[in-house]
Write an enzyme that holds these catalytic residues in place. Structure first.
Site, short mmCIF file in Angstrom:
data_model
loop_
_atom_site.label_atom_id
_atom_site.label_comp_id
_atom_site.label_asym_id
_atom_site.label_seq_id
_atom_site.Cartn_x
_atom_site.Cartn_y
_atom_site.Cartn_z
N GLY A 192 62.06 -25.19 52.35
CA GLY A 192 60.62 -25.20 52.61
C GLY A 192 60.21 -23.94 53.34
O GLY A 192 61.03 -23.13 53.75
N GLY B 268 58.71 -18.98 59.02
CA GLY B 268 59.61 -18.40 58.04
C GLY B 268 60.06 -19.45 57.05
O GLY B 268 59.38 -20.45 56.82
N HIS B 269 61.19 -19.17 56.51
CA HIS B 269 61.71 -20.05 55.48
C HIS B 269 62.80 -20.95 56.07
O HIS B 269 63.50 -20.57 57.00
CB HIS B 269 62.30 -19.25 54.33
CG HIS B 269 61.28 -18.36 53.67
ND1 HIS B 269 61.61 -17.49 52.66
CD2 HIS B 269 59.96 -18.21 53.87
CE1 HIS B 269 60.52 -16.85 52.28
NE2 HIS B 269 59.52 -17.27 52.99
N LYS C 286 66.51 -22.41 59.68
CA LYS C 286 65.18 -21.80 59.70
C LYS C 286 65.35 -20.32 59.95
O LYS C 286 65.89 -19.91 60.97
CB LYS C 286 64.32 -22.45 60.79
CG LYS C 286 62.87 -22.02 60.75
CD LYS C 286 62.03 -22.67 61.84
CE LYS C 286 61.65 -24.08 61.52
NZ LYS C 286 60.61 -24.62 62.43
N ASP D 193 51.29 -32.48 66.80
CA ASP D 193 51.11 -32.17 65.38
C ASP D 193 51.77 -33.25 64.52
O ASP D 193 52.48 -32.95 63.55
CB ASP D 193 51.68 -30.79 65.07
CG ASP D 193 51.04 -30.18 63.82
OD1 ASP D 193 50.02 -30.72 63.36
OD2 ASP D 193 51.55 -29.16 63.32
N1 ATP Z 1 65.78 -30.02 59.25
C1 ATP Z 1 65.26 -29.89 58.03
N2 ATP Z 1 65.86 -30.46 56.98
C2 ATP Z 1 65.33 -30.34 55.75
N3 ATP Z 1 64.22 -29.64 55.47
C3 ATP Z 1 63.59 -29.06 56.49
C4 ATP Z 1 64.07 -29.15 57.80
N4 ATP Z 1 63.24 -28.47 58.61
C5 ATP Z 1 62.29 -27.99 57.83
N5 ATP Z 1 62.48 -28.34 56.55
C6 ATP Z 1 61.64 -27.99 55.42
O1 ATP Z 1 61.02 -26.76 55.68
C7 ATP Z 1 59.62 -26.92 55.75
C8 ATP Z 1 59.06 -26.04 56.83
O2 ATP Z 1 59.71 -26.35 58.02
P1 ATP Z 1 58.93 -26.41 59.40
O3 ATP Z 1 57.69 -27.20 59.18
O4 ATP Z 1 59.82 -26.84 60.47
O5 ATP Z 1 58.60 -24.90 59.59
P2 ATP Z 1 57.53 -24.38 60.55
O6 ATP Z 1 57.57 -22.91 60.53
O7 ATP Z 1 57.70 -25.02 61.87
O8 ATP Z 1 56.26 -24.94 59.81
P3 ATP Z 1 54.88 -25.26 60.38
O9 ATP Z 1 54.88 -24.91 61.81
O10 ATP Z 1 53.99 -24.43 59.56
O11 ATP Z 1 54.66 -26.73 60.13
C9 ATP Z 1 59.41 -28.38 55.98
O12 ATP Z 1 58.19 -28.83 55.46
C10 ATP Z 1 60.56 -29.02 55.26
O13 ATP Z 1 60.28 -29.14 53.89
#
Ligand code: ATP
Length: 865
Positions: free
Chosen positions: A406, A411-412, A428, A524
């Site tokens: 995701g 980031g990714h 991440k 959130d």
């Molecule tokens: N522990 C995990 N296991 C599986 N998939 C994950 C995990 N953490 C994140 N993802 C995938 O990655 C995506 C983005 O992760 P996350 O939301 O934590 O990133 P972020 O940068 O904090 O995003 P945001 O702050 O914009 O919500 C999630 O929607 C999910 O699909």
């Protein structure tokens, strides 16, 4: 007993009496001002101008709402021009950006200001992605946010919201509705364009960046087999493809409503709830005036004009690697600027599809299924850390960056795979830049998230394992939650049945109860930030907005996702500490689970904010829910936060209470028979209320998203104690026919269960209850009689030898609410704050330490009947 947060009520009413403080007040003032000036000019232009209409518009929020909606509904609403003056891109002040933007007419009403890409613009190659990126909204952070002393502390982060699975960029349709700063993003994405035009400038910029990066104090120890050097190494497409001939797939943004007209200087926009992909891009923050969009997304099957590719291409590869995923943001690996030191060469030579990036620290053979494919011809451009290979060899880790799970703000997120052990984690990946102020802020925000998350241990909170930096990338290792977010499940399997909703809700409450006991507010809560594993276990994730409430006066800030945001957050920029905001969001999430959309999702933009913030109306409560379910929602969605029950109290609500007993978990995976009806999947047509009213739990339940077992939790007792689930045929919830359907998404990847130990139902709060039976090897929990939680750490980390250099563990060494059970997974205990400082050098203040000790072990119970 009056809840502690009731202190804020007087302030709230005072604000309201002042004509509406906070965001809505600000919006109203702006709108009024705008409308008044419009009225004057209108009179000058025409004698037949209608004063009445003008006044009405100025004074009535509902009129404004209507205006916003009417624009959004214009089928032919046309993208507005891109800013033409690229030289303006250096300005980063979000609060004044809109007025400075070349694409914005000076003096125009804020409502009319919306710098959008111009069709057939000279930089059309970028334009589309750019425009979409603008709508890849994310966090909006209040200028008055007191989370940081830094007045520049705003989370103007990556707009990446591409749909990694379908290849469609879903920025506009992001499930999450985080509002961001349009004009800033525009500038950020314009930078590459400018550089493309001027290679000399680009070269100098790149060299400067590398030079500055070298000065950044990023720890080089440890290693990771990331493969940023090949276009094939990552499921995500090369940022360079922004410039490439490969067309970017049309997203729902282009097929849905392209724009709404309401915009505010310094504010961003919020994309549709219930749409987009599964990252959490719906949170808002910013200049107190956020814009919401209700994009009828392609990702939302019920409203999309174009069927989601998910629905037609269920294969994992198609979800991840097909399509034109075009990372957009320059910081998080999402732009054409951020990864390749040689990108300018590529541009100059026309090799837009290939970009040579630094080799990973150590080249590994590609033996694992998730192994990246390195470019053999790639020349390393970054010197390797001399000790890295040795360190790597010393413990023999073979971690490789796998497929994209995701995209988020930072980031990714990739699957991390250990090809030797076969174990997985979620990685991440965040790109850091030393010469980017916003990057520093992002890193600081991540440091905060790490600091907080590293202190949490609960089965319903995604487990943090560690983090490290490799070159200019920060890797955060998290528990892999195999099925993605609830939002994603809703996209694919909507609607959820009541039993599944109750199970998920109970688990969310468990996590929240624990979290709130540490005086931490998530801020959130929504489907996109709640992950589900293949067992149906729910995990709270994305603690980027979480805040530890350290004192009695803890101003609320305008953070969250508008459709899930509590009214007091919208109305008050400052107020009392309020854990109850999470309860409101939970109520919205229950609605989301039942309907696929949060409350008031029929409204867009400012209208939604007004509805949530000012309206006295109740949102539509899903008819199909049982009376308990409806009541649960109503309890959560009380506008007065002091009247909302606490998470702990809600655990006793009949809607979820039965899931709190030891028998709430399904003990017999068994063969799948009538699994769909047992689950309540599709109950809207089948009447799951009846099922629910029978008051029984189905005994044979299959996971709607996993071939591995139940969507509900297994007790892991009896025959299932080994934590390995009996493989089951999967039934498509859409067909309800029981026919086998290939799995999609993360679940299809075949998660290796990380719960091999006996895992009993856990307590949800610090009530002095101790588990009678738990892991024979390790448990967590505060000393004494507090709850004991199982070691959520997967085997790979347990087996990791002490002193393993792979993880620079960030485990709290002080203020550890886990008391004597402090763990150091990698053997090297390092404060998250320290990592934050390492990452940021002296430029960023460390996150202030806080005390996460549970404060209120005694929580009164509420009688529901
Ligand atoms: N522990 C995990 N296991 C599986 N998939 C994950 C995990 N953490 C994140 N993802 C995938 O990655 C995506 C983005 O992760 P996350 O939301 O934590 O990133 P972020 O940068 O904090 O995003 P945001 O702050 O914009 O919500 C999630 O929607 C999910 O699909």
């Amino acid at each position: 007993m009056s809840p502690w947060w009731s202190k804020s009520s007087s302030k709230e009413s005072k604000k309201k009496s002042n004509g509406g403080g906070g965001i809505l007040g600000s919006i109203q003032r702006k709108l009024k001002s705008s409308s008044e000036s419009k009225q004057v000019s209108s009179r000058k232009r025409s004698e037949i101008s209608s004063e009445k209409g003008s006044n009405s518009r100025a004074s009535s929020p509902s009129t404004l709402v209507g205006r916003s909606q009417s624009f959004a509904e214009r089928p032919l609403a046309h993208p507005l021009p891109l800013p033409e003056n690229l030289s303006d891109t250096s300005q980063v002040d979000s609060g004044k950006r809109a007025s400075r933007s070349p694409g914005v007419r000076k003096g125009s009403s804020p409502l009319l200001v919306f710098p959008l890409p111009k069709p057939n613009h000279a930089q059309n190659a970028l334009g589309q992605a750019d425009a979409e990126g603008d709508l890849a909204t994310d966090s909006v952070f209040s200028d008055s946010d007191t989370d940081s002393d830094d007045p520049t502390d705003s989370r103007l982060l990556s707009p990446q919201a591409s749909d990694y699975e379908t290849g469609n960029k879903t920025s506009a349709n992001s499930p999450s509705s985080r509002v961001t700063f349009v004009t800033q993003k525009k500038r950020e994405k314009i930078k590459p364009v400018k550089a493309c035009v001027n290679n000399q400038t680009a070269l100098a910029s790149s060299q400067k960046r590398r030079h500055q990066m070298a000065k950044l104090q990023i720890p080089k120890s440890g290693a990771f087999f990331s493969a940023p050097d090949s276009s094939r190494s990552s499921p995500s497409r090369s940022p360079m493809r922004v410039f490439g001939p490969e067309p970017t797939q049309t997203s729902g943004f282009w097929t849905g409503r392209p724009y709404a007209d309401a915009a505010f200087p310094g504010s961003g926009q919020c994309s549709s709830p219930g749409s987009g992909h599964n990252s959490g891009h719906n949170s808002v923050g910013g200049d107190m005036t956020a814009q919401l969009f209700w994009q009828h997304s392609r990702c939302s099957p019920e409203c999309s004009p174009i069927p989601s590719p998910r629905m037609t291409s269920p294969g994992p590869s198609s979800r991840i690697q097909s399509g034109s995923v075009t990372p957009l943001h320059p910081r998080a690996g999402g732009s054409n600027m951020d990864l390749s030191p040689n990108w300018h060469d590529d541009v100059a030579t026309g090799r837009q599809q290939s970009h040579r990036l630094p080799l990973p620290p150590v080249i590994m053979s590609n033996t694992g299924p998730y192994s990246p494919s390195y470019s053999t011809g790639t020349t390393p451009t970054v010197p390797r850390s001399p000790g890295r290979a040795d360190l790597l060899a010393s413990h023999g880790s073979r971690w490789k960056k796998g497929r994209l799970l995701g995209r988020g703000t930072f980031g990714h997120v990739y699957l991390g795979f250990n090809s030797e052990s076969g174990e997985m984690c979620a990685m991440k990946e965040v790109t850091l830049f030393s010469d980017d102020a916003k990057s520093k802020e992002s890193a600081q925000q991540l440091g905060q998230e790490i600091a907080l998350l590293s202190r949490l241990r609960h089965p319903n909170i995604v487990q943090y394992y560690g983090s490290e930096t490799v070159d200019d990338k920060l890797y955060i290792y998290l528990e892999y939650v195999s099925c993605g977010s609830i939002h994603k499940l809703l996209q694919e399997y909507h609607p959820l049945g009541e039993i599944a909703i109750r199970s998920y809700t109970h688990q969310i409450l468990s996590g929240l109860s624990y979290l709130h006991a540490t005086n931490t507010v998530h801020r959130d809560i929504k489907g996109a930030n709640i992950l589900v594993d293949h067992n149906g276990r729910v995990k709270l994730a994305d603690f980027g907005m979480a805040k530890h409430i350290s004192g009695p006066s803890c101003p609320l800030s305008f953070k969250g996702s508008p459709y899930w945001m509590a009214p007091e957050v919208i109305n008050n920029n400052s107020g009392g500490c309020n854990l109850a905001v999470d309860i409101w969001s939970l109520g919205c999430t229950v609605v989301e689970m039942a309907t696929g959309k949060p409350p008031w999702s029929q409204y867009e933009g400012v209208a939604a904010l007004f509805k949530v913030g000012n309206s006295k109306e109740l949102p539509m409560i899903p008819e199909k829910l049982s009376s308990d379910g409806k009541d649960f929602i109503l309890q959560c969605l009380q506008r007065n936060p002091s009247k909302r029950p606490t998470a702990t109290q809600l655990l006793d609500h009949p809607f979820v209470k039965s899931f709190g007993s030891s028998e709430r978990l399904i003990s017999s995976p068994g063969p799948i028979t009538n699994s769909m009806s047992s689950l309540g999947i599709g109950y809207a047509s089948e009447g799951v209320s009846a099922l629910h009213s029978k008051g029984h739990m189905p005994r044979n339940i299959s996971c709607p998203v996993s071939h591995m077992g139940s969507p509900l939790l297994h007790s892991r007792t009896g025959q299932n104690m080994n934590g390995r689930l009996t493989p089951s045929p999967i039934s498509s919830p859409r067909t309800i026919s029981g026919s086998s359907t290939p799995l999609t998404g993360a679940c299809a990847g075949g998660a290796i269960p990380f719960y091999p130990q006996v895992q009993r139902p856990y307590p949800h709060e610090f009530t002095g209850v101790t588990l009678a039976s738990r892991s024979p090897t390790r448990s967590f929990g505060p000393p004494g009689n507090g709850p004991q939680f199982l070691d959520p750490r997967p085997d790979m980390f347990r087996a990791m030898p002490q002193g393993s250099p792979f993880f620079q563990e960030i485990v709290p060494s002080d203020n550890d609410f886990l008391g004597n059970h402090k763990e150091t997974y990698g053997g090297k205990s390092v404060l998250a704050d320290r990592v934050s400082q390492q990452l940021l050098g002296d430029h960023v203040k460390p996150y202030p330490p806080f005390d996460l000790k549970p404060t209120s072990p005694v929580v009164s119970r509420r009688e529901w009947n």
